[in-house]
Motif scaffolding. Sequence first.
Motif, PDB file in Angstrom:
ATOM      1  N   ARG A  65      46.221  -8.525 -30.848  1.00  0.00           N
ATOM      2  CA  ARG A  65      45.849  -9.260 -29.638  1.00  0.00           C
ATOM      3  C   ARG A  65      45.326  -8.290 -28.578  1.00  0.00           C
ATOM      4  O   ARG A  65      45.800  -7.151 -28.466  1.00  0.00           O
ATOM      5  CB  ARG A  65      47.011 -10.086 -29.114  1.00  0.00           C
ATOM      6  N   PRO A  66      44.339  -8.728 -27.794  1.00  0.00           N
ATOM      7  CA  PRO A  66      43.653  -7.839 -26.838  1.00  0.00           C
ATOM      8  C   PRO A  66      44.569  -7.177 -25.822  1.00  0.00           C
ATOM      9  O   PRO A  66      44.363  -6.031 -25.442  1.00  0.00           O
ATOM     10  CB  PRO A  66      42.655  -8.772 -26.154  1.00  0.00           C
ATOM     11  N   ASN A  67      45.595  -7.914 -25.371  1.00  0.00           N
ATOM     12  CA  ASN A  67      46.462  -7.363 -24.328  1.00  0.00           C
ATOM     13  C   ASN A  67      47.725  -6.722 -24.889  1.00  0.00           C
ATOM     14  O   ASN A  67      48.680  -6.477 -24.162  1.00  0.00           O
ATOM     15  CB  ASN A  67      46.848  -8.461 -23.332  1.00  0.00           C
ATOM     16  N   ALA A  68      47.723  -6.470 -26.201  1.00  0.00           N
ATOM     17  CA  ALA A  68      48.898  -5.858 -26.823  1.00  0.00           C
ATOM     18  C   ALA A  68      48.978  -4.374 -26.487  1.00  0.00           C
ATOM     19  O   ALA A  68      47.999  -3.750 -26.086  1.00  0.00           O
ATOM     20  CB  ALA A  68      48.847  -6.054 -28.337  1.00  0.00           C
ATOM     21  N   SER A  69      50.171  -3.818 -26.671  1.00  0.00           N
ATOM     22  CA  SER A  69      50.365  -2.386 -26.412  1.00  0.00           C
ATOM     23  C   SER A  69      49.952  -1.541 -27.608  1.00  0.00           C
ATOM     24  O   SER A  69      49.963  -0.311 -27.535  1.00  0.00           O
ATOM     25  CB  SER A  69      51.841  -2.117 -26.084  1.00  0.00           C
ATOM     26  N   GLY A  96      44.890  -3.155 -31.198  1.00  0.00           N
ATOM     27  CA  GLY A  96      44.438  -4.276 -30.383  1.00  0.00           C
ATOM     28  C   GLY A  96      43.512  -3.834 -29.267  1.00  0.00           C
ATOM     29  O   GLY A  96      42.491  -4.470 -28.997  1.00  0.00           O
ATOM     30  N   SER A  97      43.864  -2.735 -28.619  1.00  0.00           N
ATOM     31  CA  SER A  97      43.019  -2.198 -27.546  1.00  0.00           C
ATOM     32  C   SER A  97      41.663  -1.757 -28.091  1.00  0.00           C
ATOM     33  O   SER A  97      40.618  -2.006 -27.488  1.00  0.00           O
ATOM     34  CB  SER A  97      43.719  -1.022 -26.874  1.00  0.00           C
ATOM     35  N   LYS A 150      39.432  -4.728 -28.869  1.00  0.00           N
ATOM     36  CA  LYS A 150      38.882  -5.313 -27.659  1.00  0.00           C
ATOM     37  C   LYS A 150      37.732  -4.472 -27.102  1.00  0.00           C
ATOM     38  O   LYS A 150      36.705  -5.002 -26.676  1.00  0.00           O
ATOM     39  CB  LYS A 150      39.988  -5.450 -26.603  1.00  0.00           C
ATOM     40  N   GLN A 151      37.887  -3.167 -27.135  1.00  0.00           N
ATOM     41  CA  GLN A 151      36.905  -2.282 -26.525  1.00  0.00           C
ATOM     42  C   GLN A 151      35.654  -2.080 -27.380  1.00  0.00           C
ATOM     43  O   GLN A 151      34.537  -2.027 -26.850  1.00  0.00           O
ATOM     44  CB  GLN A 151      37.551  -0.924 -26.235  1.00  0.00           C
TER      45      GLN A 151
END
Length: 199
Positions: free
Chosen positions: A50-54, A58-59, A62-63
């Motif tokens: 998930r995009p907002n995961a730590s 995921g990060s 998203k990027q």
Amino acid sequence: MIPTIYNIDPSGDVTLNLAPDDTHQNVLATASVSSKCLSLGSPVFAAMLRPNASFLEGSQLKQTGSTKVTLVGDKIETMIIVLRALHFLSRQLPTSLTTDELYNLALVVNKYDCFQPLFPWIRLWVTPHRTTATYFSSYHKWLYMSLVFEESALFTSITKKLILETELDDDGEMVTTQGERLDECLPDGIVGTLSVTTH
């Protein structure tokens, strides 16, 4: 050794590196897959991607629009079956599985919490084994599988068999009438529960 490449989704945004251990040095296979399919089929992958995961994966997804994930300790053939099922590739799935193949599947299904999307296939694969699942040579594996695959009737019959066929040895460990220690062939947590129940 060159890793085997599986194009589960040729346009996939996630590359899975499948490794036998956590050194990550011996990747045996790679699989191109869809983050959407993984996330829909498995809460474990959903949390990771998930995009907002730590999680870094995921990060990165998203990027950059893609990411790589290394999975450790899973049987390659089993993982490919699960990935094909999560991507709706029904024609590429086997019509039957052996007891050992089903046991490996149960380990992966439990690890990634993906029983629901595989439910109809699991029922298909388990059905031919129901009459033989309590045979001594494999019933300890079926005890674990019956839990993961939510086979309550099978779990009950195997538990009854264990009650009749186990005893405590001189060290206080549960053993079968053939002398096999249950803690050496069952996943953690099950033996303790059985010990309380049966003795």
